[in-house]
Design a protein around this motif. Structure first.
Motif, PDB file in Angstrom:
ATOM      1  N   MET A  19      32.465  30.862  50.144  1.00  0.00           N
ATOM      2  CA  MET A  19      33.170  30.083  49.118  1.00  0.00           C
ATOM      3  C   MET A  19      32.916  30.681  47.738  1.00  0.00           C
ATOM      4  O   MET A  19      33.839  30.791  46.924  1.00  0.00           O
ATOM      5  N   MET A  20      31.683  31.060  47.480  1.00  0.00           N
ATOM      6  CA  MET A  20      31.340  31.639  46.178  1.00  0.00           C
ATOM      7  C   MET A  20      32.050  32.978  45.978  1.00  0.00           C
ATOM      8  O   MET A  20      32.523  33.270  44.878  1.00  0.00           O
ATOM      9  N   SER A  21      32.150  33.768  47.034  1.00  0.00           N
ATOM     10  CA  SER A  21      32.859  35.048  46.936  1.00  0.00           C
ATOM     11  C   SER A  21      34.324  34.824  46.592  1.00  0.00           C
ATOM     12  O   SER A  21      34.903  35.556  45.790  1.00  0.00           O
ATOM     13  N   GLU A  22      34.925  33.798  47.204  1.00  0.00           N
ATOM     14  CA  GLU A  22      36.315  33.471  46.902  1.00  0.00           C
ATOM     15  C   GLU A  22      36.468  33.060  45.441  1.00  0.00           C
ATOM     16  O   GLU A  22      37.436  33.463  44.777  1.00  0.00           O
ATOM     17  N   ILE A  23      35.527  32.289  44.941  1.00  0.00           N
ATOM     18  CA  ILE A  23      35.579  31.861  43.541  1.00  0.00           C
ATOM     19  C   ILE A  23      35.459  33.062  42.609  1.00  0.00           C
ATOM     20  O   ILE A  23      36.193  33.174  41.625  1.00  0.00           O
ATOM     21  N   VAL A  24      34.566  33.980  42.934  1.00  0.00           N
ATOM     22  CA  VAL A  24      34.395  35.191  42.120  1.00  0.00           C
ATOM     23  C   VAL A  24      35.707  35.974  42.083  1.00  0.00           C
ATOM     24  O   VAL A  24      36.116  36.463  41.023  1.00  0.00           O
ATOM     25  N   GLU A  25      36.376  36.091  43.217  1.00  0.00           N
ATOM     26  CA  GLU A  25      37.654  36.819  43.265  1.00  0.00           C
ATOM     27  C   GLU A  25      38.715  36.128  42.417  1.00  0.00           C
ATOM     28  O   GLU A  25      39.485  36.782  41.715  1.00  0.00           O
ATOM     29  N   ILE A  26      38.756  34.811  42.457  1.00  0.00           N
ATOM     30  CA  ILE A  26      39.713  34.065  41.640  1.00  0.00           C
ATOM     31  C   ILE A  26      39.448  34.304  40.161  1.00  0.00           C
ATOM     32  O   ILE A  26      40.376  34.528  39.380  1.00  0.00           O
ATOM     33  N   VAL A  27      38.181  34.293  39.773  1.00  0.00           N
ATOM     34  CA  VAL A  27      37.814  34.528  38.372  1.00  0.00           C
ATOM     35  C   VAL A  27      38.212  35.947  37.964  1.00  0.00           C
ATOM     36  O   VAL A  27      38.769  36.148  36.876  1.00  0.00           O
ATOM     37  N   LYS A  28      37.965  36.918  38.822  1.00  0.00           N
ATOM     38  CA  LYS A  28      38.345  38.303  38.515  1.00  0.00           C
ATOM     39  C   LYS A  28      39.857  38.422  38.316  1.00  0.00           C
ATOM     40  O   LYS A  28      40.318  39.075  37.382  1.00  0.00           O
ATOM     41  N   LYS A  29      40.619  37.795  39.198  1.00  0.00           N
ATOM     42  CA  LYS A  29      42.077  37.838  39.083  1.00  0.00           C
ATOM     43  C   LYS A  29      42.541  37.136  37.809  1.00  0.00           C
ATOM     44  O   LYS A  29      43.462  37.596  37.145  1.00  0.00           O
ATOM     45  N   SER A  30      41.892  36.028  37.470  1.00  0.00           N
ATOM     46  CA  SER A  30      42.241  35.302  36.245  1.00  0.00           C
ATOM     47  C   SER A  30      41.964  36.159  35.015  1.00  0.00           C
ATOM     48  O   SER A  30      42.770  36.188  34.084  1.00  0.00           O
ATOM     49  N   ASP A  31      40.821  36.842  35.018  1.00  0.00           N
ATOM     50  CA  ASP A  31      40.485  37.725  33.899  1.00  0.00           C
ATOM     51  C   ASP A  31      41.492  38.856  33.778  1.00  0.00           C
ATOM     52  O   ASP A  31      41.921  39.206  32.676  1.00  0.00           O
ATOM     53  N   ALA A  32      41.878  39.442  34.910  1.00  0.00           N
ATOM     54  CA  ALA A  32      42.856  40.532  34.894  1.00  0.00           C
ATOM     55  C   ALA A  32      44.200  40.024  34.375  1.00  0.00           C
ATOM     56  O   ALA A  32      44.859  40.701  33.569  1.00  0.00           O
ATOM     57  N   PHE A  33      44.609  38.834  34.807  1.00  0.00           N
ATOM     58  CA  PHE A  33      45.863  38.256  34.332  1.00  0.00           C
ATOM     59  C   PHE A  33      45.795  38.002  32.829  1.00  0.00           C
ATOM     60  O   PHE A  33      46.737  38.301  32.091  1.00  0.00           O
ATOM     61  N   LYS A  34      44.674  37.465  32.370  1.00  0.00           N
ATOM     62  CA  LYS A  34      44.500  37.184  30.949  1.00  0.00           C
ATOM     63  C   LYS A  34      44.605  38.468  30.130  1.00  0.00           C
ATOM     64  O   LYS A  34      45.278  38.506  29.099  1.00  0.00           O
ATOM     65  N   LYS A  35      43.966  39.537  30.599  1.00  0.00           N
ATOM     66  CA  LYS A  35      44.023  40.821  29.886  1.00  0.00           C
ATOM     67  C   LYS A  35      45.442  41.363  29.861  1.00  0.00           C
ATOM     68  O   LYS A  35      45.890  41.898  28.843  1.00  0.00           O
ATOM     69  N   SER A  36      46.160  41.242  30.966  1.00  0.00           N
ATOM     70  CA  SER A  36      47.549  41.698  31.010  1.00  0.00           C
ATOM     71  C   SER A  36      48.415  40.906  30.044  1.00  0.00           C
ATOM     72  O   SER A  36      49.255  41.472  29.330  1.00  0.00           O
ATOM     73  N   LEU A  37      48.203  39.611  30.014  1.00  0.00           N
ATOM     74  CA  LEU A  37      48.969  38.749  29.119  1.00  0.00           C
ATOM     75  C   LEU A  37      48.679  39.097  27.652  1.00  0.00           C
ATOM     76  O   LEU A  37      49.601  39.166  26.834  1.00  0.00           O
ATOM     77  N   GLU A  38      47.404  39.319  27.325  1.00  0.00           N
ATOM     78  CA  GLU A  38      47.038  39.696  25.957  1.00  0.00           C
ATOM     79  C   GLU A  38      47.651  41.036  25.576  1.00  0.00           C
ATOM     80  O   GLU A  38      48.130  41.218  24.450  1.00  0.00           O
ATOM     81  N   SER A  39      47.679  41.966  26.518  1.00  0.00           N
ATOM     82  CA  SER A  39      48.281  43.277  26.265  1.00  0.00           C
ATOM     83  C   SER A  39      49.775  43.131  26.010  1.00  0.00           C
ATOM     84  O   SER A  39      50.330  43.746  25.094  1.00  0.00           O
TER      85      SER A  39
END
Length: 97
Positions: free
Chosen positions: A61-81
């Motif tokens: 479960m924790m690994s899944e949460i980490v992956e979601i956070v990573k994807k959210s961070d990547a999306f946020k960076k793309s949106l900011e770009s």
């Protein structure tokens, strides 16, 4: 409540991702086990095996949460770009008329 019922409640709490409840139930189990004069070996072995499975489930479960956070961070960076590119092209801030 018996140990077996408590064990089921612990599993249900973990399955429902209610870790606060699971923690309280584990504490209650600890108290129940401490109050026993002797813990049958079979019961102890079953509890140890269940706890190993629970730990593995929580790790997953924790690994899944980490992956979601990573994807959210990547999306946020793309949106900011994209926002910076938009502002450079159009000379105005994103979302402002």
């Amino acid at each position: 409540m018996s140990i077996e019922e408590l064990e089921r409640e612990i599993d249900n709490a973990i399955d429902n991702e209610d870790f606060e409840k699971a923690s309280k139930l584990l504490k209650k189990r600890e108290e129940m086990l401490k109050s026993m004069k002797e813990i049958p070996k079979e019961l102890a072995d079953e509890i140890i095996e269940r706890d190993k499975k629970r730990m593995e489930k929580i790790k997953n479960m924790m690994s899944e949460i980490v992956e979601i956070v990573k994807k959210s961070d990547a999306f946020k960076k793309s949106l900011e770009s994209y926002q910076k590119a938009h502002n450079n092209i159009y000379g105005k801030s994103w979302g402002k008329g």
